[in-house]
Scaffold this active site. Sequence first.
Site, PDB file in Angstrom:
ATOM      1  N   ASN A 183      -5.710   8.982   7.513  1.00 22.01           N
ATOM      2  CA  ASN A 183      -6.996   8.315   7.345  1.00 22.01           C
ATOM      3  C   ASN A 183      -6.749   6.837   7.062  1.00 22.01           C
ATOM      4  O   ASN A 183      -6.152   6.525   6.047  1.00 22.01           O
ATOM      5  CB  ASN A 183      -7.748   8.959   6.169  1.00 22.01           C
ATOM      6  CG  ASN A 183      -9.143   8.396   6.025  1.00 22.01           C
ATOM      7  OD1 ASN A 183      -9.620   7.678   6.904  1.00 22.01           O
ATOM      8  ND2 ASN A 183      -9.792   8.694   4.922  1.00 22.01           N
TER       9      ASN A 183
ATOM     10  N   LEU B 170       2.221   6.708  -5.013  1.00 27.92           N
ATOM     11  CA  LEU B 170       3.402   7.267  -5.693  1.00 27.92           C
ATOM     12  C   LEU B 170       3.081   8.558  -6.447  1.00 27.92           C
ATOM     13  O   LEU B 170       3.982   9.192  -6.975  1.00 27.92           O
ATOM     14  CB  LEU B 170       4.027   6.217  -6.616  1.00 27.92           C
ATOM     15  CG  LEU B 170       4.528   4.940  -5.898  1.00 27.92           C
ATOM     16  CD1 LEU B 170       5.217   4.001  -6.874  1.00 27.92           C
ATOM     17  CD2 LEU B 170       5.461   5.273  -4.737  1.00 27.92           C
ATOM     18  N   ARG B 171       1.820   8.919  -6.512  1.00 23.29           N
ATOM     19  CA  ARG B 171       1.378  10.258  -6.971  1.00 23.29           C
ATOM     20  C   ARG B 171       1.606  10.555  -8.448  1.00 23.29           C
ATOM     21  O   ARG B 171       1.210  11.619  -8.914  1.00 23.29           O
ATOM     22  CB  ARG B 171       2.053  11.373  -6.142  1.00 23.29           C
ATOM     23  CG  ARG B 171       1.885  11.246  -4.641  1.00 23.29           C
ATOM     24  CD  ARG B 171       0.433  11.268  -4.211  1.00 23.29           C
ATOM     25  NE  ARG B 171       0.299  11.371  -2.750  1.00 23.29           N
ATOM     26  CZ  ARG B 171      -0.759  10.949  -2.077  1.00 23.29           C
ATOM     27  NH1 ARG B 171      -1.779  10.409  -2.705  1.00 23.29           N
ATOM     28  NH2 ARG B 171      -0.818  11.079  -0.772  1.00 23.29           N
TER      29      ARG B 171
ATOM     30  N   HIS C 147       0.832  -1.213   0.000  1.00 23.25           N
ATOM     31  CA  HIS C 147       0.000   0.000   0.000  1.00 23.25           C
ATOM     32  C   HIS C 147       0.862   1.258   0.000  1.00 23.25           C
ATOM     33  O   HIS C 147       1.254   1.755   1.049  1.00 23.25           O
ATOM     34  CB  HIS C 147      -0.884  -0.026   1.254  1.00 23.25           C
ATOM     35  CG  HIS C 147      -2.015   0.941   1.230  1.00 23.25           C
ATOM     36  ND1 HIS C 147      -3.254   0.632   1.711  1.00 23.25           N
ATOM     37  CD2 HIS C 147      -2.106   2.225   0.804  1.00 23.25           C
ATOM     38  CE1 HIS C 147      -4.069   1.664   1.584  1.00 23.25           C
ATOM     39  NE2 HIS C 147      -3.386   2.656   1.029  1.00 23.25           N
TER      40      HIS C 147
ATOM     41  N   ASP D 176      -8.880   2.986  -3.205  1.00 27.18           N
ATOM     42  CA  ASP D 176      -8.331   3.526  -1.959  1.00 27.18           C
ATOM     43  C   ASP D 176      -8.539   5.029  -1.862  1.00 27.18           C
ATOM     44  O   ASP D 176      -8.354   5.764  -2.821  1.00 27.18           O
ATOM     45  CB  ASP D 176      -6.847   3.210  -1.827  1.00 27.18           C
ATOM     46  CG  ASP D 176      -6.344   3.559  -0.439  1.00 27.18           C
ATOM     47  OD1 ASP D 176      -6.958   3.094   0.534  1.00 27.18           O
ATOM     48  OD2 ASP D 176      -5.384   4.334  -0.332  1.00 27.18           O
TER      49      ASP D 176
ATOM     50  N   ASN E  60      -5.043   5.952  -6.956  1.00 23.75           N
ATOM     51  CA  ASN E  60      -5.665   7.285  -6.847  1.00 23.75           C
ATOM     52  C   ASN E  60      -4.729   8.394  -7.313  1.00 23.75           C
ATOM     53  O   ASN E  60      -4.502   9.382  -6.631  1.00 23.75           O
ATOM     54  CB  ASN E  60      -6.178   7.538  -5.431  1.00 23.75           C
ATOM     55  CG  ASN E  60      -5.083   7.517  -4.394  1.00 23.75           C
ATOM     56  OD1 ASN E  60      -4.041   6.909  -4.603  1.00 23.75           O
ATOM     57  ND2 ASN E  60      -5.306   8.183  -3.282  1.00 23.75           N
TER      58      ASN E  60
ATOM     59  N   HIS F  76       2.758  14.215   0.893  1.00 20.62           N
ATOM     60  CA  HIS F  76       2.079  15.486   0.648  1.00 20.62           C
ATOM     61  C   HIS F  76       3.103  16.602   0.804  1.00 20.62           C
ATOM     62  O   HIS F  76       4.048  16.484   1.595  1.00 20.62           O
ATOM     63  CB  HIS F  76       0.945  15.719   1.659  1.00 20.62           C
ATOM     64  CG  HIS F  76      -0.240  14.834   1.460  1.00 20.62           C
ATOM     65  ND1 HIS F  76      -0.972  14.806   0.296  1.00 20.62           N
ATOM     66  CD2 HIS F  76      -0.820  13.930   2.288  1.00 20.62           C
ATOM     67  CE1 HIS F  76      -1.958  13.927   0.421  1.00 20.62           C
ATOM     68  NE2 HIS F  76      -1.893  13.375   1.613  1.00 20.62           N
TER      69      HIS F  76
ATOM     70  N   HIS G 195      -5.194  -0.931   5.860  1.00 19.00           N
ATOM     71  CA  HIS G 195      -4.996  -0.143   7.082  1.00 19.00           C
ATOM     72  C   HIS G 195      -6.072  -0.324   8.166  1.00 19.00           C
ATOM     73  O   HIS G 195      -6.829   0.590   8.474  1.00 19.00           O
ATOM     74  CB  HIS G 195      -4.798   1.336   6.764  1.00 19.00           C
ATOM     75  CG  HIS G 195      -5.667   1.923   5.673  1.00 19.00           C
ATOM     76  ND1 HIS G 195      -7.029   1.872   5.695  1.00 19.00           N
ATOM     77  CD2 HIS G 195      -5.342   2.577   4.527  1.00 19.00           C
ATOM     78  CE1 HIS G 195      -7.508   2.478   4.624  1.00 19.00           C
ATOM     79  NE2 HIS G 195      -6.513   2.903   3.896  1.00 19.00           N
TER      80      HIS G 195
ATOM     81  N   ASP H 246       1.088   2.553   3.765  1.00 22.10           N
ATOM     82  CA  ASP H 246       0.182   3.614   3.308  1.00 22.10           C
ATOM     83  C   ASP H 246       0.975   4.900   3.080  1.00 22.10           C
ATOM     84  O   ASP H 246       0.513   6.000   3.385  1.00 22.10           O
ATOM     85  CB  ASP H 246      -0.980   3.834   4.289  1.00 22.10           C
ATOM     86  CG  ASP H 246      -2.106   4.684   3.684  1.00 22.10           C
ATOM     87  OD1 ASP H 246      -2.035   5.011   2.480  1.00 22.10           O
ATOM     88  OD2 ASP H 246      -3.040   5.028   4.425  1.00 22.10           O
TER      89      ASP H 246
END
Lengths: 313, 433
Positions: free
Chosen positions: B283, B66-67, B63, B155, B97, B314, B235, B310
């Site tokens: 989260n 990698l954006r 999980h 996710d 996502n 950011h 998670h 996870d």
Amino acid sequence: MIGRHKHCIALADYSREEILEVLDLAVSMKEVLRRPIKKVPSLRGRSIVNLFFEASTRTRSSFEIAAKTLSADLLNWTASASSVTKGETLIDTARNLEAMRPDVLVIRHAAGGAPRLVAEHVGCAVVSAGDGAHEHPSQGLLDCFTLREKLGTLEGKTVAIVGDISHSRVARSDLHSMPKLGAKMRLCGPPTMIPAGVEALGATVHYDLREAVEGADAIVMLRIQHERIGDPLIPGTREYSKFWGLNAKKAAEWLKPSCVILHPGPVNRGVELSPEVADGPHSVILDQVQNGVAVRMAILYLLAGGTESEAKA
Amino acid sequence: MSDVIFIEGGRVIDPASGVDGVRTVVLRDGRVAEVAERVERPRDARAVDARGRWVTPGFIDLHVHLREPGQEYKETVATGAAAAGAGGFTSVCAMPNTRPVNDNASGTALGLARAAQAGLARVYPVGAISKGSAGEELAEYGELQAAGCVALSDDGRPVMNAGLMRRALEYAKAFGLPLTVHEEDLHLVGKGVMHEGPVATRLGLKGIPAQAEEVMILRDLALLELTGGRLHVAHVSTRGSVRAIRDAKRRGLPVTAEVTPHHLALTDEDVAASGYGTDYKMNPPLRSADDVQACREALADGTIDAIATDHAPHSAVEKDLEFDAALNGIVGLETAFPVCLALVKQGHLGERRLVEALTRSPASAFGLPGGTLARGAPADVAILDPAAEWVVDPGRLRSKSRNTPWKGKRLAGRCTHTIVNGRIVYEEGRSER
Ligand SMILES: [Zn+2]
């Protein structure tokens, strides 16, 4: 009468002998269809009503040709436009039609069990032309007829049904008839289209098309509905055809040369069958159309005419 | 560069093959050639001195975020894979996502191409459960799998429609793909920003009840019972979730689960102690001490199969904000091992179970290669110094982002070498990019 039955509603209730009674008679009916003058007086003076609550030109026409070939009088009653919109119940409609004293009421309805409900309230014979996802007995019988014609027998043969089994009345009628004639059944489709507990009907379930069709003697391909609003069973027809559709390449690599492909029609070309396969050497789809008339003639003859009722008349 | 690596003197811990002891590991042509007490050193071998260290299968993280594509300012596949290597991870599963959401073959291919260019950790794309993760239509699982996806997930956006979830579990069965589910009932979450309880009340922050997670897990376990298929719970963070999963496993349901290092190590009290620190906002939220205790026990007894980070990078722009406004998530790849090793030192977890939860268990949850040093396995290895102490300096992390609650903290345990497919992709002290 077909064996013990006054109606033809569900092949689940039919024995092997009762199914064979229809199929054997349908052989002679098919002879009639091959004559230059395709008309016999067997049901002269009898009347048949086609009561269709769901549009289906194919099935309605097939019953219509069958009735006319047997010289019966036929009334087509399209229910959606008239009575139903005025709030008349199914039983009201059927009773009103019965006042016209038909010998056979052919009924197509979107709700499973509707023909049985009608049969409980009318005196004439009731033939189901398909009710919801329950059964389509004349289709099941014509599939059996076609397989007997093409394969000689269903004894020991393997039949794969591929597609949306959960919503298919054709699949259920095939499942309630073919095993009684000795066939082994395989069901295939995305798991979303396989109904709960279907193995109890005596079939094996396969998610992999190749596994289902390899070595099969016959394949019944079902029509795939593009969208079922509110309950998406597949991401789209593109992925469906990639994994569960038959194209020429898969057919060449996986099918026995003698394997026949059936489809209740209308074919979604490029989805469940590529055009080359739908029109190719394995396909018996057009034979099914003619056999459908012969089988429906046999059903109507046995329920509206037959030796017994003729004796009564 | 040599094709043979000879790792000597280390304590090999490989729960998958039942090895725990000083062994020599020989890697040849991208495979594990030998693990034995005495091995002649091949002449052409590159030797690695592992005395005093652990030698384990490369870690596998089920999980990570990698954006790329879409939010390369937070992380790229290359920087994420570098962070993985620095943390001992040789395989990571990249959540879909991104922007756009990875719900098709081209999105999957892009992730794989970037990972190949980077040549670091193995990156396994996870495809979306629903198109655009919008929770309305099924994505094309067959196409996603053919392109290289190993699992499916929406996710970050729970599948709120139970009917769709049912169909997703069913449809995925055709391809044998697990669904890895982010469980929270959005109606129960509302505008909540931290765990609901006395701490949230004290801080005046809106709470997210544990039940927001639990009702969804219970729902999906019921759907799993209906449909069959493979469910992996992402998670896990509450005692009730643990209880539900434990019960489901006892009943033989095919469910696996993961827990993050932060849900094992931190509680909602840390949100207060940090003074509304947004590196403690994630989260699911950090839960109560009792929930943390339940997660530790569940990891130890195998109810929770795997540790997954996870990893959620950011930028400062998204974190240097009031608590309500900050985005959820922290980076985790480079701190996972020491944070979890602390649990071992505190007696919550055995050493072998720790390694298993980072190697064999995640491999088997998603059916991934690796997770073992058995002969013939991929030559993916982590070499770890369990005693090495270091202070987390966010500026020295390989990740592009610095959002970690362990900023400035002293941790014990550090990865010294990471080997992927027989190539050393990370070596402590070597040039940091
Ligand atoms: Zn999540």
